[in-house]
Design a protein around this motif. Structure first.
Motif, PDB file in Angstrom:
ATOM      1  N   LEU A 176       0.845  -1.180   0.000  1.00  0.00           N
ATOM      2  CA  LEU A 176       0.000   0.000   0.000  1.00  0.00           C
ATOM      3  C   LEU A 176       0.883   1.234   0.000  1.00  0.00           C
ATOM      4  CD1 LEU A 176      -2.629  -1.038   2.689  1.00  0.00           C
ATOM      5  CD2 LEU A 176      -2.856  -1.143   0.196  1.00  0.00           C
ATOM      6  N   TYR A 177       0.305   2.353  -0.351  1.00  0.00           N
ATOM      7  CA  TYR A 177       1.017   3.631  -0.372  1.00  0.00           C
ATOM      8  C   TYR A 177       1.742   3.880   0.948  1.00  0.00           C
ATOM      9  CZ  TYR A 177       1.068   8.686   0.442  1.00  0.00           C
ATOM     10  OH  TYR A 177       1.415   9.953   0.795  1.00  0.00           O
ATOM     11  N   ILE A 178       1.056   3.657   2.052  1.00  0.00           N
ATOM     12  CA  ILE A 178       1.658   3.956   3.357  1.00  0.00           C
ATOM     13  C   ILE A 178       2.812   3.021   3.695  1.00  0.00           C
ATOM     14  CG2 ILE A 178      -0.408   5.069   4.281  1.00  0.00           C
ATOM     15  CD1 ILE A 178      -0.973   2.511   5.848  1.00  0.00           C
ATOM     16  N   ASP A 179       2.901   1.868   3.046  1.00  0.00           N
ATOM     17  CA  ASP A 179       4.014   0.945   3.276  1.00  0.00           C
ATOM     18  C   ASP A 179       5.341   1.521   2.787  1.00  0.00           C
ATOM     19  OD1 ASP A 179       2.268  -0.950   4.348  1.00  0.00           O
ATOM     20  OD2 ASP A 179       1.944  -1.898   2.394  1.00  0.00           O
ATOM     21  N   ARG A 180       5.278   2.489   1.890  1.00  0.00           N
ATOM     22  CA  ARG A 180       6.482   3.101   1.332  1.00  0.00           C
ATOM     23  C   ARG A 180       6.975   4.283   2.162  1.00  0.00           C
ATOM     24  NH1 ARG A 180       8.753  -0.232  -2.209  1.00  0.00           N
ATOM     25  NH2 ARG A 180       7.260  -1.105  -3.654  1.00  0.00           N
ATOM     26  N   LEU A 181       6.203   4.694   3.162  1.00  0.00           N
ATOM     27  CA  LEU A 181       6.569   5.849   3.982  1.00  0.00           C
ATOM     28  C   LEU A 181       7.442   5.416   5.158  1.00  0.00           C
ATOM     29  CD1 LEU A 181       3.055   7.554   4.162  1.00  0.00           C
ATOM     30  CD2 LEU A 181       4.938   8.110   2.603  1.00  0.00           C
ATOM     31  N   SER A 182       8.168   6.378   5.719  1.00  0.00           N
ATOM     32  CA  SER A 182       8.929   6.106   6.939  1.00  0.00           C
ATOM     33  C   SER A 182       7.937   5.880   8.079  1.00  0.00           C
ATOM     34  CB  SER A 182       9.840   7.290   7.275  1.00  0.00           C
ATOM     35  OG  SER A 182       9.052   8.397   7.701  1.00  0.00           O
ATOM     36  N   LYS A 183       8.414   5.349   9.189  1.00  0.00           N
ATOM     37  CA  LYS A 183       7.529   5.110  10.336  1.00  0.00           C
ATOM     38  C   LYS A 183       6.856   6.404  10.791  1.00  0.00           C
ATOM     39  CE  LYS A 183       9.759   1.026  12.225  1.00  0.00           C
ATOM     40  NZ  LYS A 183      10.388   0.428  13.413  1.00  0.00           N
ATOM     41  N   MET A 195      -5.881  10.100   8.668  1.00  0.00           N
ATOM     42  CA  MET A 195      -6.999   9.265   8.218  1.00  0.00           C
ATOM     43  C   MET A 195      -8.013   9.068   9.345  1.00  0.00           C
ATOM     44  SD  MET A 195      -4.827   6.490   5.990  1.00  0.00           S
ATOM     45  CE  MET A 195      -6.144   5.307   5.891  1.00  0.00           C
ATOM     46  N   ALA A 196      -7.534   8.850  10.550  1.00  0.00           N
ATOM     47  CA  ALA A 196      -8.433   8.630  11.687  1.00  0.00           C
ATOM     48  C   ALA A 196      -9.198   9.902  12.039  1.00  0.00           C
ATOM     49  CB  ALA A 196      -7.636   8.142  12.889  1.00  0.00           C
ATOM     50  N   ASP A 197      -8.572  11.053  11.860  1.00  0.00           N
ATOM     51  CA  ASP A 197      -9.191  12.331  12.219  1.00  0.00           C
ATOM     52  C   ASP A 197     -10.136  12.870  11.153  1.00  0.00           C
ATOM     53  OD1 ASP A 197      -7.723  12.254  14.529  1.00  0.00           O
ATOM     54  OD2 ASP A 197      -6.246  13.763  13.881  1.00  0.00           O
ATOM     55  N   SER A 198     -10.026  12.392   9.930  1.00  0.00           N
ATOM     56  CA  SER A 198     -10.778  13.011   8.838  1.00  0.00           C
ATOM     57  C   SER A 198     -12.209  12.481   8.728  1.00  0.00           C
ATOM     58  CB  SER A 198     -10.055  12.798   7.506  1.00  0.00           C
ATOM     59  OG  SER A 198     -10.147  11.449   7.117  1.00  0.00           O
ATOM     60  N   ARG A 211       4.271   7.490   8.159  1.00  0.00           N
ATOM     61  CA  ARG A 211       3.123   6.575   8.198  1.00  0.00           C
ATOM     62  C   ARG A 211       2.226   6.895   9.393  1.00  0.00           C
ATOM     63  NH1 ARG A 211       5.475   1.766   9.019  1.00  0.00           N
ATOM     64  NH2 ARG A 211       6.216   1.810   6.875  1.00  0.00           N
ATOM     65  N   LYS A 212       2.838   7.139  10.538  1.00  0.00           N
ATOM     66  CA  LYS A 212       2.068   7.468  11.731  1.00  0.00           C
ATOM     67  C   LYS A 212       1.261   8.744  11.515  1.00  0.00           C
ATOM     68  CE  LYS A 212       2.667   8.267  16.693  1.00  0.00           C
ATOM     69  NZ  LYS A 212       3.631   8.377  17.782  1.00  0.00           N
TER      70      LYS A 212
END
Length: 75
Positions: free
Chosen positions: A45-52, A62-65, A55-56
């Protein structure tokens, strides 16, 4: 959203419906699309390519939106 660096060109190789080799290449936005969809085929997934840390931050966003679109159940 979080920016993600990707190469400006890409070539993907596979087979057509008859099993013949095929290659599709592109640059710019199309290259990003090819890489993004190839990632999905490989289980990323897109977020798998981000740093920790990145990603956080994205997961928090995403949780806030509020969802942009109404959710329609699969029935």
């Amino acid at each position: 959203y979080h920016p993600l660096a990707r190469p400006d060109q890409a070539v993907v190789r596979g087979q057509d419906a008859q099993g013949k080799p095929i290659a599709v290449g592109g640059t710019g936005y199309f290259a990003r699309c090819l890489q993004h969809e190839t990632d999905h085929l490989n289980g990323y997934l897109y977020i798998d390519r981000l740093s920790k840390r990145e990603r956080k931050d994205v997961l928090r966003q995403m949780a806030d939106s509020t969802p942009r679109y109404e959710t329609v159940p699969n029935e």
